[in-house]
Design an enzyme around this catalytic site. Sequence first.
Site, PDB file in Angstrom:
ATOM      1  N   GLU A  67      10.365   2.195  -9.067  1.00 32.95           N
ATOM      2  CA  GLU A  67       8.844   2.501  -9.572  1.00 32.95           C
ATOM      3  C   GLU A  67       9.053   2.761 -10.986  1.00 32.95           C
ATOM      4  OE1 GLU A  67       8.991   6.381  -7.470  1.00 32.95           O
ATOM      5  OE2 GLU A  67       8.676   5.944  -5.148  1.00 32.95           O
TER       6      GLU A  67
ATOM      7  N   CYS B  43       2.300  -5.038   1.492  1.00 32.96           N
ATOM      8  CA  CYS B  43       4.180  -6.592   1.980  1.00 32.96           C
ATOM      9  C   CYS B  43       3.425  -7.071   2.285  1.00 32.96           C
ATOM     10  CB  CYS B  43       5.215  -5.572   1.742  1.00 32.96           C
ATOM     11  SG  CYS B  43       5.525  -4.602  -0.034  1.00 32.96           S
TER      12      CYS B  43
ATOM     13  N   GLU C 164      10.284  -4.203  -0.632  1.00 34.92           N
ATOM     14  CA  GLU C 164      10.021  -6.232   0.199  1.00 34.92           C
ATOM     15  C   GLU C 164       9.135  -7.110  -0.558  1.00 34.92           C
ATOM     16  OE1 GLU C 164       9.367  -2.807   0.868  1.00 34.92           O
ATOM     17  OE2 GLU C 164       8.788  -2.315   3.330  1.00 34.92           O
TER      18      GLU C 164
HETATM   19  N1  THU Z   1       7.513   1.599  -0.370  1.00 32.58           N
HETATM   20  C1  THU Z   1       8.733   0.545  -0.228  1.00 32.58           C
HETATM   21  O1  THU Z   1       9.352   0.117  -1.120  1.00 32.58           O
HETATM   22  N2  THU Z   1       8.514  -0.430   0.555  1.00 32.58           N
HETATM   23  C2  THU Z   1       7.046   0.277   1.159  1.00 32.58           C
HETATM   24  O2  THU Z   1       6.825  -0.587   2.371  1.00 32.58           O
HETATM   25  C3  THU Z   1       6.311   1.235   1.935  1.00 32.58           C
HETATM   26  C4  THU Z   1       7.062   2.477   0.576  1.00 32.58           C
HETATM   27  C5  THU Z   1       8.275   2.618  -1.486  1.00 32.58           C
HETATM   28  C6  THU Z   1       6.805   2.741  -2.838  1.00 32.58           C
HETATM   29  C7  THU Z   1       7.314   3.800  -3.032  1.00 32.58           C
HETATM   30  O3  THU Z   1       7.999   4.104  -4.105  1.00 32.58           O
HETATM   31  C8  THU Z   1       7.775   4.702  -2.080  1.00 32.58           C
HETATM   32  O4  THU Z   1       8.137   4.054  -1.095  1.00 32.58           O
HETATM   33  C9  THU Z   1       6.829   5.924  -2.045  1.00 32.58           C
HETATM   34  O5  THU Z   1       5.884   4.816  -1.982  1.00 32.58           O
END
Ligand code: THU
Length: 143
Positions: free
Chosen positions: A51, A96, A62
């Site tokens: 993040e 993704c 992903e």
């Molecule tokens: N997130 C992922 O890593 N993969 C996904 O397919 C959906 C969301 C993460 C992004 C963010 O850091 C957190 O989950 C909340 O959205």
Amino acid sequence: MRRRAAPIEPRRLMAEAEDARRAAYAPYSRFRVGAALLAEDGRVFRGCNVENASYGLTVCAERVALWKAVSEGARRFAALAVAGSAGRAAPPCGACRQALAELAPDLTIYFRDAGGRTVRRALRVLLPHAFRYPAPSRRRRKG
Ligand code: THU
């Protein structure tokens, strides 16, 4: 030519995703995600979500796994496992899915549902009609 992947158990791939999740950097959402992408040559590329204070710069687990794999020369993929927080479903997001469809339209994806059960779905089922850019030779020249 690289050898094809020795079959890897979905459970083992999910364990890799869970391990990858430990590195997640998610101070804003606190939603930690790990991913493990199995290349056809047997290599497993791990990713976690990263993040940023400027929220839109956040990258999902992903895609981190995919970028890592592609930057290491992998181009063909067999399966992806995604691990989110316990008790929360963690299917890959739409962005993704599109990113994965670019190189791995035949990918098999494993993710957990809210009950903690592992769900197996073809990427083609999760993202029908993925956008594909027309091959350059087929593109019409304008003007
Ligand atoms: N997130 C992922 O890593 N993969 C996904 O397919 C959906 C969301 C993460 C992004 C963010 O850091 C957190 O989950 C909340 O959205």
